[in-house]
Design a protein around this motif. Structure first.
Motif: not given
Length: 183
Positions: A172-176
């Motif tokens: 999924g998305a890159r959060l940090a």
């Protein structure tokens, strides 16, 4: 909106490792905060999941048996499972700046979703679940060492890493992202 991390300590150390010989590695400890300087050390892209004030620690140890990475985080969104991987580029102001997952044997087709390449033996997978306080940790040991200059960061992803053909390695998305001077 992005936030940078203030680097509290970053060093290379010679310590007694896995297997008894001396080893080398990186040790990064940081606190997510507003940008404070010219050098971007780490960044969060999702303040709800990885809020400013959260702590991160990445410890790498290399020895004759390979590489051991330990990731510890404090103050993230509680009760959530995250994916995490070593990436090829340093963190930047956009999530995609950190590049692809580091692979010991590179998949000729990128992005890599073939389980023959996108797997925890060929990449460093550090998925973790936070407790009720938002603390989580993970570690991984691989039987190889990073190629110099080709592993530059750890990225925290939206969900656990998938393993199915055509989806392997996706989280999924890159959060940090946190920059790490891997050896």
């Amino acid at each position: 909106m992005s936030f940078a991390v203030t680097l509290l300590a970053a060093s290379m150390a010679v310590v007694p490792p896995m297997g008894g010989a001396h080893c080398q590695g990186a040790d990064v400890r940081a606190v997510f905060a507003d940008p404070t300087g010219d050098v971007l050390r780490a960044v969060t892209f999702d303040q709800a999941a990885v809020p400013p004030g959260a702590h991160v620690s990445v410890v790498e140890r290399t020895g004759r048996h390979g590489t051991h990475i330990r990731l510890s985080l404090h103050g993230l969104q509680p009760g959530r499972t995250f994916g995490a991987h070593v990436h090829t580029n340093p963190c930047g102001t956009r999530p995609e700046n950190s590049g692809a997952h580091y692979q010991q044997v590179k998949d000729p087709k990128q992005p890599s979703t073939d389980p023959a390449y996108a797997n925890p033996r060929n990449e460093v997978w550090l998925d973790f679940t936070t407790d009720r306080r938002g603390d989580g940790a993970s570690s991984s040991t691989v039987a190889w060492r990073f190629r110099p200059g080709e592993a530059r960061s750890v990225v925290i992803h939206e969900h656990a890493t998938e393993t199915a053909k055509g989806r392997a390695g996706m989280a999924g998305a890159r959060l940090a992202c946190v920059n790490v001077p891997f050896k």
